[in-house]
Scaffold this active site. Structure first.
Site, short mmCIF file in Angstrom:
data_model
loop_
_atom_site.label_atom_id
_atom_site.label_comp_id
_atom_site.label_asym_id
_atom_site.label_seq_id
_atom_site.Cartn_x
_atom_site.Cartn_y
_atom_site.Cartn_z
N GLU A 24 -58.81 -28.97 50.42
CA GLU A 24 -59.73 -30.05 50.02
C GLU A 24 -59.37 -30.47 48.58
O GLU A 24 -59.12 -29.61 47.74
CB GLU A 24 -61.17 -29.51 50.04
CG GLU A 24 -62.21 -30.48 49.52
CD GLU A 24 -63.60 -29.83 49.35
OE1 GLU A 24 -63.67 -28.62 49.02
OE2 GLU A 24 -64.60 -30.54 49.54
N LYS A 43 -65.62 -36.72 54.41
CA LYS A 43 -66.54 -35.57 54.50
C LYS A 43 -67.99 -36.02 54.72
O LYS A 43 -68.53 -36.82 53.94
CB LYS A 43 -66.42 -34.75 53.21
CG LYS A 43 -67.23 -33.47 53.19
CD LYS A 43 -66.88 -32.71 51.89
CE LYS A 43 -67.59 -31.40 51.74
NZ LYS A 43 -67.20 -30.70 50.49
N ASN A 83 -63.06 -25.64 48.92
CA ASN A 83 -63.22 -25.19 47.53
C ASN A 83 -64.58 -24.52 47.49
O ASN A 83 -65.61 -25.19 47.42
CB ASN A 83 -63.26 -26.38 46.57
CG ASN A 83 -61.91 -26.94 46.25
OD1 ASN A 83 -61.26 -26.53 45.30
ND2 ASN A 83 -61.47 -27.90 47.05
N ASN A 127 -65.05 -38.04 49.80
CA ASN A 127 -64.22 -36.83 49.80
C ASN A 127 -63.46 -36.88 51.13
O ASN A 127 -64.06 -36.72 52.20
CB ASN A 127 -65.15 -35.61 49.70
CG ASN A 127 -64.39 -34.32 49.52
OD1 ASN A 127 -63.21 -34.23 49.82
ND2 ASN A 127 -65.09 -33.30 49.05
N GLU A 175 -71.26 -32.74 44.07
CA GLU A 175 -70.66 -33.59 45.13
C GLU A 175 -71.61 -34.70 45.53
O GLU A 175 -71.17 -35.79 45.89
CB GLU A 175 -70.29 -32.74 46.34
CG GLU A 175 -69.02 -31.96 46.13
CD GLU A 175 -68.40 -31.50 47.44
OE1 GLU A 175 -68.11 -32.34 48.31
OE2 GLU A 175 -68.26 -30.28 47.61
N CYS A 233 -64.35 -28.59 54.07
CA CYS A 233 -65.13 -27.56 53.40
C CYS A 233 -66.53 -27.32 53.97
O CYS A 233 -66.66 -26.66 54.98
CB CYS A 233 -65.20 -27.85 51.90
SG CYS A 233 -65.77 -26.38 51.01
N1 CDV Z 1 -66.60 -27.92 48.48
C1 CDV Z 1 -67.61 -27.46 49.24
O1 CDV Z 1 -68.06 -28.14 50.15
N2 CDV Z 1 -68.10 -26.24 48.90
C2 CDV Z 1 -69.25 -25.66 49.56
C3 CDV Z 1 -70.06 -24.75 48.67
C4 CDV Z 1 -70.49 -25.39 47.43
C5 CDV Z 1 -71.29 -24.27 49.41
C6 CDV Z 1 -68.88 -24.84 50.80
O2 CDV Z 1 -69.56 -24.99 51.81
O3 CDV Z 1 -67.96 -24.02 50.73
#
Ligand code: CDV
Length: 313
Positions: free
Chosen positions: A47, A127, A197, A110, A146, A172
């Site tokens: 990501e 996303k 991430n 994203n 975010e 993510c």
């Molecule tokens: N980049 C993300 O989406 N990170 C989220 C954290 C912040 C909960 C994740 O679900 O890994």
């Protein structure tokens, strides 16, 4: 004939704030070459693979904020990735922050793309599930903004015919939501690619945060098994600008088993021979959706968005 996709996950160590796109793209190209040398058809990057994970900071200067986004793909700085992919004959998934001009305004997403072995973009995803906050939270060493820097993706969860199978993407936080996999599962997805991430202190509750690694794999393994699909999850890891990020990139079979897993906190390529037909065993038996799902029984609850208990009768 078996439908094999030799897949790689290119885990990425920290990207410093000072690192240029040129430096980052060079790292990605190196991992792409390694993936190809190890026989891969497709490499999954993480990501926001082109910059440091900037939502950890409150950035009020618009020009500074804009500098983290791509306004075109490929652009002059990312073109080398596409050129190398074409030269090597390898596809890739790439996550990045996207600045678009749509509906007469600036829009921030994203985003991830899927690129085929000829260097052509075959799919684009934005996303859907954005974690964190729109306003900085007092007392946090790192923010997770975010919700300030992106709007929820407006493409839904599509799938694409590519690499001899049915391919899907998410990013993510999407990996934690059963809906992500199920919407693609209902379209027959055979391989879901994602980058993440995930800071270890993301909830601020120590008892939950200590389970970060477990929850990372749990959500991807459950999504794979329950939807009879391969899942490739690629981390950004190590300590990035003081934020400690979860590693353990993994390639997961439709059985839910982890077939390959990264062991370092740095740039690391892992590979696996993914037989897309493995999912058929599950799709034709336990998870034969057409035969065993009961959509009517789910209808009433899917219309309610919250987690509130039902109203009193
Ligand atoms: N980049 C993300 O989406 N990170 C989220 C954290 C912040 C909960 C994740 O679900 O890994």
């Amino acid at each position: 004939m078996a439908r094999i996709v030799n897949a790689a996950a290119a885990q990425m160590g920290p990207i410093a704030k000072s690192e240029t796109r040129k430096d980052t793209v060079r790292r990605l190209v190196e991992m792409m070459r390694e993936a190809k040398a190890r026989g891969s058809d497709l490499v999954v990057f993480t990501e926001m693979a082109l910059t440091t994970f900037f939502p950890r900071w409150l950035i009020e200067d618009e020009a500074e904020l804009d500098s983290y986004y791509e306004t075109e793909m490929p652009g002059p700085q990312t073109q080398p990735l596409f050129d190398e992919a074409k030269k090597l004959g390898i596809g890739f998934y790439l996550g990045y922050a996207e600045l678009a001009h749509e509906d007469g305004r600036k829009r921030r997403f994203n985003t991830s793309i899927l690129v085929d072995r000829s260097g052509n973009i075959v799919g684009k995803y934005r996303k859907v599930h954005l974690p964190g906050h729109a306003e900085p939270q007092p007392g946090r060493t790192h923010q997770h903004l975010e919700k300030r820097y992106f709007e929820p993706g407006n493409f839904g969860f599509k799938v694409w015919r590519a690499f001899g199978g049915v391919m899907g993407m998410c990013i993510c936080n999407d990996r934690r939501w059963p809906e992500t996999y199920r919407v693609m599962g209902l379209q027959g997805v055979e391989m879901v690619m994602l980058g993440y991430n995930t800071p270890y202190d993301h909830t601020g509750h120590k008892d939950i945060d200590s389970l970060t690694q477990f929850h990372n794999h749990l959500s991807m393994q459950a999504g794979a098994y329950q939807n009879a699909t391969w899942v490739i999850g690629t981390a950004k890891c190590g300590v990035e600008e003081g934020s400690n990020m979860c590693a353990q990139s993994a390639i997961i079979a439709p059985s839910g088993e982890i077939i390959a897993q990264a062991v370092s906190l740095e740039d690391e390529v892992i590979t696996a021979r993914c037989d897309l037909d493995l999912g058929q065993r599950y799709r034709q038996t336990i998870f034969n959706f057409a035969k065993h799902r009961e959509p009517e029984a789910y209808r009433l609850i899917v219309e309610r968005k919250g987690a509130e208990p039902p109203p009193e009768a």
